[in-house]
Design a protein around this motif. Sequence first.
Motif, PDB file in Angstrom:
ATOM      1  N   ALA A   1       0.825  -1.203   0.000  1.00  0.00           N
ATOM      2  CA  ALA A   1       0.000   0.000   0.000  1.00  0.00           C
ATOM      3  C   ALA A   1       0.863   1.259   0.000  1.00  0.00           C
ATOM      4  O   ALA A   1       0.579   2.230  -0.721  1.00  0.00           O
ATOM      5  N   VAL A   2       1.932   1.249   0.820  1.00  0.00           N
ATOM      6  CA  VAL A   2       2.845   2.405   0.847  1.00  0.00           C
ATOM      7  C   VAL A   2       3.510   2.590  -0.510  1.00  0.00           C
ATOM      8  O   VAL A   2       3.652   3.716  -1.014  1.00  0.00           O
ATOM      9  N   GLU A   3       3.920   1.490  -1.122  1.00  0.00           N
ATOM     10  CA  GLU A   3       4.555   1.578  -2.436  1.00  0.00           C
ATOM     11  C   GLU A   3       3.597   2.146  -3.478  1.00  0.00           C
ATOM     12  O   GLU A   3       3.976   2.999  -4.295  1.00  0.00           O
ATOM     13  N   LEU A   4       2.350   1.716  -3.439  1.00  0.00           N
ATOM     14  CA  LEU A   4       1.377   2.236  -4.396  1.00  0.00           C
ATOM     15  C   LEU A   4       1.098   3.724  -4.161  1.00  0.00           C
ATOM     16  O   LEU A   4       0.948   4.496  -5.115  1.00  0.00           O
ATOM     17  N   GLN A   5       0.996   4.115  -2.867  1.00  0.00           N
ATOM     18  CA  GLN A   5       0.782   5.521  -2.557  1.00  0.00           C
ATOM     19  C   GLN A   5       1.945   6.370  -3.047  1.00  0.00           C
ATOM     20  O   GLN A   5       1.755   7.452  -3.619  1.00  0.00           O
ATOM     21  N   ALA A   6       3.177   5.860  -2.809  1.00  0.00           N
ATOM     22  CA  ALA A   6       4.353   6.593  -3.284  1.00  0.00           C
ATOM     23  C   ALA A   6       4.367   6.690  -4.802  1.00  0.00           C
ATOM     24  O   ALA A   6       4.708   7.738  -5.379  1.00  0.00           O
ATOM     25  N   ASP A   7       3.983   5.604  -5.455  1.00  0.00           N
ATOM     26  CA  ASP A   7       3.920   5.633  -6.918  1.00  0.00           C
ATOM     27  C   ASP A   7       2.893   6.660  -7.402  1.00  0.00           C
ATOM     28  O   ASP A   7       3.120   7.382  -8.390  1.00  0.00           O
TER      29      ASP A   7
END
Length: 297
Positions: A207-213
């Motif tokens: 989820a953090v990776e997707l938000q950062a993306d």
Amino acid sequence: MDFEQLIGDLIGGNIVLILLAAFIIVCILVGVRIVPQSEKFVVERFGRLRAVLGPGINFIIPFLDRVAHKISILERQLPTMAQDAITSDNVLVQVETSVFYRIIEPEKTVYRIRDVDGAISTTVAGIVRSEIGKMELDQVQANRTGLIMAIQDQLAAQVDDWGIEVTRAEILDVNLDAATRAAMLQQLNAERARRAQVTEAEGKKRAVELQADAELYSAEQAAKARRVSADAEAYATQVVAVAIAENGLEAAQYQVALKQVEAVNALGSSQGSNTVVLPANIVDSFGDAFKMLKGRG
């Protein structure tokens, strides 16, 4: 008297013939052996092995040969056997096994072993203890097929002298004591909890990776928009500069005068505007604009 003697001789001769015929019939009955398809007969002569009769019609010498053993060649299943064994990591297990076999050389089975089932059971128990002693408990549970193959191969090699063919070996169950079962259940629950935590952590990380993306994509798009705007302003500035370079300062003054005229027009046409405020140099601006227009004409 002679007639009576003749009758007696005839009767005596018939009795001999009857006895001879009876003896021949008995010899035939004793000498002919019909063996069923599912059996083999072991024939002895004076207590020694004479022959092994296969399925069909067979002949033996009456009163000299006798059928000593009738052996079934059908596949047999040993009763389920349970034996204790200790794994290499010192865990006591009880293994239930079953073996299928058939007799292919009855003469060896008859004269080399007394209790076939008992001998096979003892051999299987030894092989199972030996093989499990080389493995850890997890391997016993996971590699049951390999354990079965090892038992079958070793058993086939050891019972070959008994005229037996091992057709199949099965491990029906591997039982543990109560304490080991409880420990394994506790370990299983701990492993499930660990996997659940890992799954949850991986979900949060994703989820953090997707938000950062998403934020990176938004920043990239905003940067692209600013770049396009800057390019447009630069292009407009370049156009003005080119116009000034080509037409001189008068072109720039003309553009400024047109902008002032458009601003005054917009202010005067707005709703509710009764008073119009004009800059002090508005007349000069109009004059300059008309001059330029006249000059361009």
